[in-house]
Design a protein around this motif. Structure first.
Motif, PDB file in Angstrom:
ATOM      1  N   LEU A 105       0.872  -1.056  -0.329  1.00  0.00           N
ATOM      2  CA  LEU A 105       0.179  -0.347   0.384  1.00  0.00           C
ATOM      3  C   LEU A 105       0.760   1.474   0.178  1.00  0.00           C
ATOM      4  O   LEU A 105       1.674   1.348   0.182  1.00  0.00           O
ATOM      5  CB  LEU A 105      -0.587  -0.284   1.213  1.00  0.00           C
ATOM      6  N   ALA A 106       0.449   2.199  -0.446  1.00  0.00           N
ATOM      7  CA  ALA A 106       1.162   3.592  -0.667  1.00  0.00           C
ATOM      8  C   ALA A 106       0.492   4.870  -1.088  1.00  0.00           C
ATOM      9  O   ALA A 106      -0.498   4.778  -1.402  1.00  0.00           O
ATOM     10  CB  ALA A 106       2.271   3.559  -1.923  1.00  0.00           C
ATOM     11  N   GLU A 107       0.836   5.788   0.019  1.00  0.00           N
ATOM     12  CA  GLU A 107      -0.392   6.751   0.117  1.00  0.00           C
ATOM     13  C   GLU A 107      -0.232   7.486  -1.473  1.00  0.00           C
ATOM     14  O   GLU A 107       0.610   7.595  -2.003  1.00  0.00           O
ATOM     15  CB  GLU A 107       0.644   8.000   0.915  1.00  0.00           C
ATOM     16  N   ALA A 108      -1.353   7.946  -2.032  1.00  0.00           N
ATOM     17  CA  ALA A 108      -1.581   8.488  -3.048  1.00  0.00           C
ATOM     18  C   ALA A 108      -2.603   9.489  -3.024  1.00  0.00           C
ATOM     19  O   ALA A 108      -3.291   9.692  -2.286  1.00  0.00           O
ATOM     20  CB  ALA A 108      -1.993   8.332  -3.985  1.00  0.00           C
ATOM     21  N   ASP A 109      -2.487  10.748  -4.264  1.00  0.00           N
ATOM     22  CA  ASP A 109      -2.959  11.827  -4.547  1.00  0.00           C
ATOM     23  C   ASP A 109      -4.929  11.176  -4.476  1.00  0.00           C
ATOM     24  O   ASP A 109      -5.232  10.113  -5.211  1.00  0.00           O
ATOM     25  CB  ASP A 109      -3.072  12.968  -6.071  1.00  0.00           C
ATOM     26  N   GLY A 110      -5.734  11.237  -3.793  1.00  0.00           N
ATOM     27  CA  GLY A 110      -7.105  10.755  -3.283  1.00  0.00           C
ATOM     28  C   GLY A 110      -7.127   9.241  -2.218  1.00  0.00           C
ATOM     29  O   GLY A 110      -8.555   9.531  -2.979  1.00  0.00           O
ATOM     30  N   GLY A 111      -6.099   9.246  -2.139  1.00  0.00           N
ATOM     31  CA  GLY A 111      -6.455   7.779  -1.267  1.00  0.00           C
ATOM     32  C   GLY A 111      -5.555   7.431  -1.499  1.00  0.00           C
ATOM     33  O   GLY A 111      -4.332   7.680  -0.868  1.00  0.00           O
ATOM     34  N   THR A 112      -5.594   6.118  -1.881  1.00  0.00           N
ATOM     35  CA  THR A 112      -4.134   4.662  -1.354  1.00  0.00           C
ATOM     36  C   THR A 112      -3.915   3.855  -2.646  1.00  0.00           C
ATOM     37  O   THR A 112      -5.574   3.268  -3.183  1.00  0.00           O
ATOM     38  CB  THR A 112      -4.323   3.962  -0.030  1.00  0.00           C
ATOM     39  N   ASP A 113      -2.917   3.754  -3.175  1.00  0.00           N
ATOM     40  CA  ASP A 113      -2.681   2.999  -4.497  1.00  0.00           C
ATOM     41  C   ASP A 113      -2.291   1.035  -3.688  1.00  0.00           C
ATOM     42  O   ASP A 113      -1.495   1.096  -2.800  1.00  0.00           O
ATOM     43  CB  ASP A 113      -1.692   3.157  -5.132  1.00  0.00           C
ATOM     44  N   LEU A 114      -3.352   0.928  -4.225  1.00  0.00           N
ATOM     45  CA  LEU A 114      -2.948  -1.431  -3.115  1.00  0.00           C
ATOM     46  C   LEU A 114      -1.924  -1.953  -5.065  1.00  0.00           C
ATOM     47  O   LEU A 114      -2.454  -1.899  -5.492  1.00  0.00           O
ATOM     48  CB  LEU A 114      -4.045  -1.537  -3.600  1.00  0.00           C
ATOM     49  N   GLU A 115      -1.320  -2.232  -4.387  1.00  0.00           N
ATOM     50  CA  GLU A 115      -0.237  -3.117  -6.151  1.00  0.00           C
ATOM     51  C   GLU A 115      -0.336  -4.591  -4.957  1.00  0.00           C
ATOM     52  O   GLU A 115       0.467  -5.267  -4.098  1.00  0.00           O
ATOM     53  CB  GLU A 115       0.741  -2.435  -6.370  1.00  0.00           C
ATOM     54  N   LEU A 116      -0.719  -5.556  -5.718  1.00  0.00           N
ATOM     55  CA  LEU A 116      -0.878  -7.557  -5.802  1.00  0.00           C
ATOM     56  C   LEU A 116      -0.139  -7.818  -6.535  1.00  0.00           C
ATOM     57  O   LEU A 116      -0.389  -7.495  -7.315  1.00  0.00           O
ATOM     58  CB  LEU A 116      -2.951  -7.243  -6.062  1.00  0.00           C
ATOM     59  N   VAL A 117       0.701  -8.700  -6.327  1.00  0.00           N
ATOM     60  CA  VAL A 117       1.901  -9.545  -7.008  1.00  0.00           C
ATOM     61  C   VAL A 117       1.510 -11.090  -6.337  1.00  0.00           C
ATOM     62  O   VAL A 117       1.471 -11.330  -5.239  1.00  0.00           O
ATOM     63  CB  VAL A 117       3.450  -8.780  -7.111  1.00  0.00           C
ATOM     64  N   HIS A 118       0.881 -11.573  -7.691  1.00  0.00           N
ATOM     65  CA  HIS A 118       0.738 -13.129  -7.282  1.00  0.00           C
ATOM     66  C   HIS A 118       1.554 -13.995  -8.244  1.00  0.00           C
ATOM     67  O   HIS A 118       1.549 -13.790  -9.421  1.00  0.00           O
ATOM     68  CB  HIS A 118      -0.342 -13.483  -8.007  1.00  0.00           C
ATOM     69  N   GLU A 119       2.496 -14.143  -7.952  1.00  0.00           N
ATOM     70  CA  GLU A 119       4.154 -15.169  -8.449  1.00  0.00           C
ATOM     71  C   GLU A 119       3.714 -17.012  -8.515  1.00  0.00           C
ATOM     72  O   GLU A 119       3.355 -17.198  -7.057  1.00  0.00           O
ATOM     73  CB  GLU A 119       5.350 -14.977  -7.690  1.00  0.00           C
ATOM     74  N   ALA A 120       3.954 -16.887  -9.138  1.00  0.00           N
ATOM     75  CA  ALA A 120       3.151 -18.598  -9.599  1.00  0.00           C
ATOM     76  C   ALA A 120       4.271 -19.776 -10.787  1.00  0.00           C
ATOM     77  O   ALA A 120       4.967 -18.560 -11.448  1.00  0.00           O
ATOM     78  CB  ALA A 120       1.692 -19.143  -9.447  1.00  0.00           C
ATOM     79  N   PRO A 121       4.873 -20.432 -10.189  1.00  0.00           N
ATOM     80  CA  PRO A 121       5.391 -21.914 -11.561  1.00  0.00           C
ATOM     81  C   PRO A 121       4.973 -21.485 -12.704  1.00  0.00           C
ATOM     82  O   PRO A 121       3.391 -22.131 -12.442  1.00  0.00           O
ATOM     83  CB  PRO A 121       6.403 -22.736 -10.530  1.00  0.00           C
TER      84      PRO A 121
END
Length: 213
Positions: A105-121
């Motif tokens: 999660l990162a603070e951003a203008d107007g809210g919060t940015d969520l980044e989801l990373v799913h790594e799989a073989p």
């Protein structure tokens, strides 16, 4: 549930990457979305076992570093790293299959940015059949539920959520999501025709529709 499902699907920025772990090739599904709330509130929404079921699934276990968790009827795993209110990483285990999930999660203008990373073989047959949408569409649906909860403060109705993909709005959302993941796979080097065909099969899988011939 949604007034404009295609626009809601468009709130997610999608990326596919190729990586490796322990000498094995992996593919990474990356989803980013901005939420109209502060980081503390969003962190609680994605980590509090009392709040997670309001938009996702009931969770049990120890949600601290080194603890094991279990999502009802879905995956479980180990909390590998947790740095409030910035990020966490867990293993994502379903039967013998192990993959890795990171949320930041990162603070951003107007809210919060969520980044989801799913790594799989890489399972070549599964990837050729469904592409990144096999995982990505599921996460898009989860991120949609999170957005509905954060915006309203109310829980998402579980039965409505389960049936959503079979509704006209749900089919439009899933189709837009799968097409977006096909574009991301093409940007990472997949053949465009193969990526689009995989997206059609993914859409059929989630919506219960017959795949295009």
């Amino acid at each position: 549930m949604l007034t404009d499902p295609v626009a809601t699907a468009g709130l997610v920025v999608r990326e596919v990457r190729t990586g490796s772990r322990d000498g094995a090739t992996t593919r990474l599904v990356v989803a980013r979305r901005r939420y109209r709330t502060d980081r503390a509130d969003l962190w609680q929404a994605v980590t509090d076992p009392e709040r997670i079921p309001r938009w996702f699934l009931p969770v049990t276990g120890d949600l601290h570093e080194g603890g094991r968790y279990l999502l009802q009827g879905n995956a479980g795993g180990v909390v590998q790293r947790c740095t409030p209110p910035e990020s966490f990483t867990v293993t994502w285990e379903m039967g013998p299959m192990v993959s890795w999930l990171s949320v930041s999660l990162a603070e951003a203008d107007g809210g919060t940015d969520l980044e989801l990373v799913h790594e799989a073989p890489v399972d070549p047959q599964l990837w050729d059949t469904y592409g990144p949408g096999a995982v990505g569409v599921g996460w898009d649906l989860g991120l949609m539920g999170l957005g509905l909860h954060v915006d309203s403060g109310a829980p998402v109705d579980p039965e409505e959520g389960l049936a959503f993909a079979t509704t006209p709005e749900g089919r439009a959302f899933v189709g837009a999501s799968a097409a977006g993941w096909a574009d991301a796979a093409t940007a990472d080097g997949d053949a465009p025709d193969a990526a689009r065909s995989a997206a059609e099969r993914t859409t059929a899988f989630y919506t219960g529709a017959a795949p295009a011939q």
